[in-house]
Design an enzyme around this catalytic site. Structure first.
Site, PDB file in Angstrom:
ATOM      1  N   TYR A   1       0.855  -1.182   0.000  1.00  0.00           N
ATOM      2  CA  TYR A   1       0.000   0.000   0.000  1.00  0.00           C
ATOM      3  C   TYR A   1       0.901   1.245   0.000  1.00  0.00           C
ATOM      4  O   TYR A   1       1.757   1.412   0.882  1.00  0.00           O
ATOM      5  CB  TYR A   1      -0.856  -0.087   1.265  1.00  0.00           C
TER       6      TYR A   1
ATOM      7  N   LYS B   1     -12.161  -1.316   5.091  1.00  0.00           N
ATOM      8  CA  LYS B   1     -12.517  -1.922   3.812  1.00  0.00           C
ATOM      9  C   LYS B   1     -13.627  -2.964   4.008  1.00  0.00           C
ATOM     10  O   LYS B   1     -14.748  -2.601   4.255  1.00  0.00           O
ATOM     11  CB  LYS B   1     -11.258  -2.516   3.166  1.00  0.00           C
TER      12      LYS B   1
ATOM     13  N   ASP C   1       0.051  -7.145   6.102  1.00  0.00           N
ATOM     14  CA  ASP C   1      -1.189  -6.407   5.862  1.00  0.00           C
ATOM     15  C   ASP C   1      -2.163  -7.389   5.201  1.00  0.00           C
ATOM     16  O   ASP C   1      -1.955  -7.827   4.068  1.00  0.00           O
ATOM     17  CB  ASP C   1      -0.910  -5.202   4.951  1.00  0.00           C
TER      18      ASP C   1
HETATM   19  C1  LIG Z   1      -6.840   1.168   2.486  1.00  0.00           C
HETATM   20  C2  LIG Z   1      -5.675   0.358   2.878  1.00  0.00           C
HETATM   21  C3  LIG Z   1      -4.950   0.678   4.017  1.00  0.00           C
HETATM   22  C4  LIG Z   1      -5.223   1.917   4.832  1.00  0.00           C
HETATM   23  O1  LIG Z   1      -6.442   1.871   5.493  1.00  0.00           O
HETATM   24  P1  LIG Z   1      -7.187   3.226   5.944  1.00  0.00           P
HETATM   25  O2  LIG Z   1      -8.196   2.749   6.890  1.00  0.00           O
HETATM   26  O3  LIG Z   1      -7.722   3.826   4.690  1.00  0.00           O
HETATM   27  O4  LIG Z   1      -6.125   4.092   6.582  1.00  0.00           O
HETATM   28  C5  LIG Z   1      -3.927  -0.166   4.386  1.00  0.00           C
HETATM   29  N1  LIG Z   1      -3.619  -1.249   3.662  1.00  0.00           N
HETATM   30  C6  LIG Z   1      -4.279  -1.579   2.554  1.00  0.00           C
HETATM   31  C7  LIG Z   1      -3.891  -2.793   1.790  1.00  0.00           C
HETATM   32  C8  LIG Z   1      -5.328  -0.790   2.118  1.00  0.00           C
HETATM   33  O5  LIG Z   1      -5.970  -1.111   0.999  1.00  0.00           O
END
Ligand SMILES: *Cc1c(COP(=O)(O)O)cnc(C)c1O
Length: 406
Positions: free
Chosen positions: A121, A217, A192
């Site tokens: 990311y 998400k 992640d």
């Molecule tokens: C969107 C996203 C983030 C960050 O999340 P937020 O809640 O928008 O700060 C981190 N890692 C991945 C893979 C993402 O898609």
């Protein structure tokens, strides 16, 4: 902490997720859902109770002695995410990015070295630039599968940070192999896990010590919450995070915790439909003459397909495609022509989104051949025929525009 009532520990994850964090019955009855507990202050019956609870908290129990620690609603969400990730305990953060930052700050000291996969990311690089580099922490980006991890390890390598599949092109990593090598050298592994959402991928079972999610998400799932989480595999690793989490004063609102927990109850049905719709769209795109490549791990021709099949139990609504036309304007014209899709970052809600996948951001991914215009789509829960019709008219608009200006 609330206990899931009589759900057998060996029940399927989908079953346990429906009940994780459900409040206990009191005096023979109680609500299905945990209440939204709003408070900054925790009241104590007497000073003996205060001292006892503070001592319990000091000993590492999940006891709140102040609003910032989060009360029942937070505890219920933590329990549900811990169930999802198969970990020891979970900490909540105000966004996915703050959860990522927490992990880096908690685990690294000045002079330390971290290895980070190059398809992470994009804002991870901002954490590096703004916070880590300034503090004398060295972050090195590498391409798993091409660069041998062993050759990159240094005496002060403390952390291997991965995201699988990667952002934008969904490069699937061989997590069990990478984690095993890191563990041999005493290097901590953080992943992640936003793409897999816990339901389809469990990094802790594959060797990671920490699993991070942007719960913003798919967990929240309705584009109405910012939320992050980090789940630790054991008490020792949890304690290292917890001290930094406390020092940073990271707190999330109970309404947001409630909405995220509510999203988790329908995670399986939503992801199933996102994947079914995205599979239809991916098939359509793969056959389209104006598309040179579709990035979606469930497609047999995707480079990560075999690893995805081995380590994941499902997919989601995210895919990226590259245009056959070598024209930098194609992506911009395409997204502007879309009607059912909105232009927007983030993903994981019920709605379909499109975003120019800017080549300068893709340039950091070694899997990107370059020279193309690309679009990332989040396939929502609309009917796939309507989504495909929208894409079809946008392809026609690109062809028309490029023809007129040729
Ligand atoms: C969107 C996203 C983030 C960050 O999340 P937020 O809640 O928008 O700060 C981190 N890692 C991945 C893979 C993402 O898609």
């Amino acid at each position: 902490m609330s206990q899931a009532h009589d759900i057998p520990a060996r029940a399927d994850l989908r079953t346990r997720l429906i009940h994780a964090g459900t409040p206990d019955l009191k005096d023979g009855a109680g609500p299905v859902n945990v209440p939204v507990v709003r408070t900054s202050t925790v009241r104590f019956a007497d000073s003996a109770a205060q001292h006892r609870l503070q001592a319990q908290r000091g000993a590492g129990e999940r006891v709140a002695t102040y609003g910032r620690h989060g009360l029942d609603t937070h505890a219920a969400l933590e329990e549900a995410i811990t169930t999802l990730e198969g970990g020891y305990r979970t900490l909540l953060a105000p966004s996915g990015l703050s959860a990522i930052t927490l992990v880096f700050l908690a685990l690294l000291k000045p002079g330390d070295h971290a290895l980070v996969s190059d398809s992470v990311y994009a804002p991870v690089r901002k954490v590096d630039r703004v916070l880590l580099a300034e503090r004398g922490i060295t972050v090195e980006y590498f391409t798993p599968g091409r660069d041998a991890l062993e050759s990159l390890l240094r005496p002060r390598t403390r952390l291997l940070y991965l995201e699988s599949p990667g952002s934008l092109l969904y490069e699937v990593l061989d997590l069990p192999a990478l984690a095993a090598q890191a563990r041999e050298h005493g290097v901590l592994v953080a992943v992640d896990n936003t793409w897999g959402a816990g339901l389809h991928h469990q990094p802790l079972a594959l060797g990671a010590h920490f699993s991070i999610q942007a719960a913003t998400k798919y967990l929240a799932g309705h584009s109405d919450v910012m939320m992050g989480s980090v789940t630790a595999s054991n008490v020792e690793h949890f304690d290292r995070l917890a001290a930094t989490h406390d020092a940073l004063g990271l707190a999330v609102g109970p309404d947001d915790a409630y909405l995220t927990l509510r999203g988790i109850r329908t995670l399986d049905v939503r992801l199933t439909r996102h994947q079914a719709n995205a599979t239809e769209v991916a098939g359509y795109l793969a056959r389209h003459p104006d598309v040179v490549q579709v990035y979606y791990p469930p497609l047999p021709q995707d480079p990560g397909h075999a690893l995805w099949q081995r380590d994941f139990s499902g997919a989601n609504g995210l895919l990226t495609f590259a245009f056959a036309q070598i024209d930098p304007r194609a992506a911009g014209v395409f997204v502007d022509a879309l009607r059912t899709f909105s232009i927007g970052a983030s993903w994981g809600g019920y709605e379909s989104l499109a975003l120019e996948a800017a080549p300068e951001r893709l340039g950091e991914h070694t899997g990107w051949p370059g020279g193309r215009s690309a679009v990332r789509l989040h396939i929502g829960l609309e009917h796939p025929d309507d989504l495909i019709a929208d894409l079809e008219q946008a392809f026609a608009a690109v062809r028309e525009r490029l023809r007129r200006s040729a």
